[in-house]
Design an enzyme around this catalytic site. Structure first.
Site, short mmCIF file in Angstrom:
data_model
loop_
_atom_site.label_atom_id
_atom_site.label_comp_id
_atom_site.label_asym_id
_atom_site.label_seq_id
_atom_site.Cartn_x
_atom_site.Cartn_y
_atom_site.Cartn_z
N LYS A 1 0.83 -1.21 0.00
CA LYS A 1 0.00 0.00 0.00
C LYS A 1 0.86 1.26 0.00
O LYS A 1 0.50 2.25 -0.63
CB LYS A 1 -0.98 0.00 1.17
CG LYS A 1 -2.05 -1.08 1.01
CD LYS A 1 -3.31 -0.84 1.79
CE LYS A 1 -4.37 -1.84 1.35
NZ LYS A 1 -5.53 -1.88 2.19
N LYS B 1 -5.73 -10.60 -6.95
CA LYS B 1 -7.02 -10.80 -6.25
C LYS B 1 -8.08 -9.81 -6.74
O LYS B 1 -7.74 -8.69 -7.14
CB LYS B 1 -6.80 -10.74 -4.74
CG LYS B 1 -7.05 -9.42 -4.09
CD LYS B 1 -7.12 -9.51 -2.58
CE LYS B 1 -7.50 -8.12 -2.08
NZ LYS B 1 -7.71 -7.96 -0.70
N LYS C 1 -11.74 -4.21 -4.63
CA LYS C 1 -12.63 -3.09 -4.86
C LYS C 1 -11.86 -1.87 -5.34
O LYS C 1 -12.43 -0.95 -5.87
CB LYS C 1 -13.47 -2.71 -3.64
CG LYS C 1 -12.95 -3.07 -2.29
CD LYS C 1 -14.03 -2.70 -1.27
CE LYS C 1 -13.89 -3.44 0.03
NZ LYS C 1 -12.80 -3.01 0.88
P1 ATP Z 1 -9.37 -4.08 -1.45
O1 ATP Z 1 -7.92 -4.42 -1.52
O2 ATP Z 1 -10.21 -4.92 -2.35
O3 ATP Z 1 -9.66 -2.63 -1.56
P2 ATP Z 1 -9.26 -5.00 1.23
O4 ATP Z 1 -8.34 -6.12 1.03
O5 ATP Z 1 -8.85 -3.82 1.97
O6 ATP Z 1 -9.92 -4.50 -0.09
P3 ATP Z 1 -11.47 -5.54 2.98
O7 ATP Z 1 -12.77 -5.06 2.49
O8 ATP Z 1 -10.94 -4.87 4.14
O9 ATP Z 1 -10.52 -5.69 1.77
O10 ATP Z 1 -11.57 -7.08 3.24
C1 ATP Z 1 -12.56 -7.67 3.99
C2 ATP Z 1 -12.32 -9.14 4.05
O11 ATP Z 1 -12.53 -9.73 2.77
C3 ATP Z 1 -10.92 -9.55 4.47
O12 ATP Z 1 -11.00 -10.62 5.35
C4 ATP Z 1 -10.26 -9.94 3.18
O13 ATP Z 1 -9.27 -10.90 3.39
C5 ATP Z 1 -11.43 -10.50 2.38
N1 ATP Z 1 -11.22 -10.33 0.94
C6 ATP Z 1 -11.02 -9.19 0.26
N2 ATP Z 1 -10.86 -9.41 -1.06
C7 ATP Z 1 -10.99 -10.76 -1.22
C8 ATP Z 1 -10.93 -11.65 -2.34
N3 ATP Z 1 -10.71 -11.22 -3.56
N4 ATP Z 1 -11.11 -12.98 -2.13
C9 ATP Z 1 -11.37 -13.44 -0.89
N5 ATP Z 1 -11.42 -12.68 0.21
C10 ATP Z 1 -11.23 -11.35 0.07
#
Ligand code: ATP
Ligand code: LTN
Length: 333
Positions: free
Chosen positions: A114, A196, A199
């Site tokens: 990040k 992965k 969002k």
């Molecule tokens: P992003 O990187 O997508 O902006 P993030 O990783 O900050 O988001 P969070 O919304 O905080 O995601 O994640 C909430 C939960 O969902 C966490 O436990 C994370 O591990 C899980 N998660 C996020 N993206 C995925 C994915 N593509 N597949 C499975 N689990 C996920």
């Protein structure tokens, strides 16, 4: 009461990856861990470790709360709340920062990734993020913490911190265990299946949002990147696109990967993708309907108030006890 704790950051519209890796998994876990109470929260304090617009935060916090509730969790064993409404989270984060080593934070891959993406200054908040997360968990003496694969390292640090405190101040925290789903722990991007589904990805075609229209969902799945081999076989390394679609199907239908492989042995990619699209559309339709009924309802606010009240009681008590335990303030007779 035994607790299961988890949070999601309000950093964008919820996508299928977060839903399957996280929220749907909570729904399944509620059926498995029937003697546990679930504390799920919107991690808005985490979201501001990277600069965000005020209006965006407000909107996303609300949306995410409604989606959590629309996803089918059992309300009687759930407290849903917004992290910043419980002051003890900020307090505990500071206290735990004083137990966290710089070297530990420097090793966090999420921080490195990040920080690298940040164009302007990297905040101290982004650096100390894992201490805040450890506090979220330790405040409630969580026994289990369901998270996706990418949060494993933060969980390990949380366990180390709990043990460090326990060694100095006789067992004070419960050492939490991660719960990482076997299927769905990492849903990949539809356009670059080695990354992965996220969002925050710039390419909107890489993901499916929970509130997307049916035709968009179908379009995204039908145009998901696959390979030219034309056999439906699970092989993450050589066939990441097809394997990802199989994972999506398995996480939704609870069928094993082997069963899916057998059912689509002679199918074309086109037919398989159509089935995946059907499964996803059917899964999301009732959630969307419940979401629309909830988003502007009094019911949602009342539920969030109730959740905050439950969480606040436990968290305040724990942080006060911790202050006392480590020698802060005055000794009470
Ligand atoms: P992003 O990187 O997508 O902006 P993030 O990783 O900050 O988001 P969070 O919304 O905080 O995601 O994640 C909430 C939960 O969902 C966490 O436990 C994370 O591990 C899980 N998660 C996020 N993206 C995925 C994915 N593509 N597949 C499975 N689990 C996920
Ligand atoms: N860091 C997590 C969100 C999160 C969390 C938590 C998850 C914040 N606090 C406590 C579980 C328990 C993320 O980015 N996915």
């Amino acid at each position: 009461m035994k607790h299961i704790v988890s949070g999601i950051q309000p950093t964008g519209s919820l996508n299928l990856g977060t839903y399957l890796g996280s929220i749907k998994n909570f729904v399944k876990l509620q059926d498995t861990y029937t003697d546990h109470h679930f504390l799920l929260f919107i991690a808005d304090l985490h979201a501001i470790t990277i600069p965000r617009e005020k209006a965006f935060l407000r909107k996303t916090i609300k949306e995410l709360s409604a989606l959590y509730l629309a996803a089918g969790l059992k309300k009687e064993r759930l407290s849903l709340f917004i992290q910043s409404e419980i002051e003890a989270h900020s307090q505990m984060a500071y206290l735990l920062q004083c137990f966290t080593y710089m070297g530990e934070l420097e090793r966090m891959t999420q921080f490195k990734e990040k920080a690298q993406k940040q164009e302007k200054g990297v905040t101290a908040g982004l650096f100390t993020y894992p201490s805040l997360m450890a506090g979220d968990i330790l405040l409630y003496d969580a026994e289990y913490v369901p998270v996706g694969d990418d949060q494993k390292q933060h969980l390990e640090l949380t366990r180390d911190l709990a043990e460090r405190v326990n060694n100095r101040f006789d067992d004070f925290f419960t050492v939490p265990k991660p719960l990482i789903p076997e299927v769905g722990a990492r849903i990949m991007s539809l356009t670059e299946p080695n990354k992965k589904m996220s969002k925050s990805d710039e390419n909107v075609k890489s993901r499916i949002l929970l509130l997307d229209d049916e035709n968009i969902i179908r379009k995204r799945i039908m145009s998901a990147v696959t390979d030219s081999d034309q056999t439906i076989r699970f092989d993450k390394e050589n066939k990441p696109g097809i394997s990802n679609l199989m994972t999506i199907m398995s996480a939704i239908t609870n069928q094993s990967i082997e069963t899916i492989e057998a059912s689509y042995k002679d199918a074309t990619y086109q037919t398989f993708k159509q089935s995946v699209a059907d499964v996803v559309v059917n899964e999301l339709a009732p959630i969307k309907a419940r979401y629309n009924a909830l988003i502007n309802s009094k019911e949602l606010d009342a539920f969030l108030d109730e959740g905050a009240e439950y969480a606040r009681k436990i968290a305040m008590k724990k942080v006060m006890k911790f202050n006392h335990k480590i020698g802060l303030g005055r000794k009470r007779k």
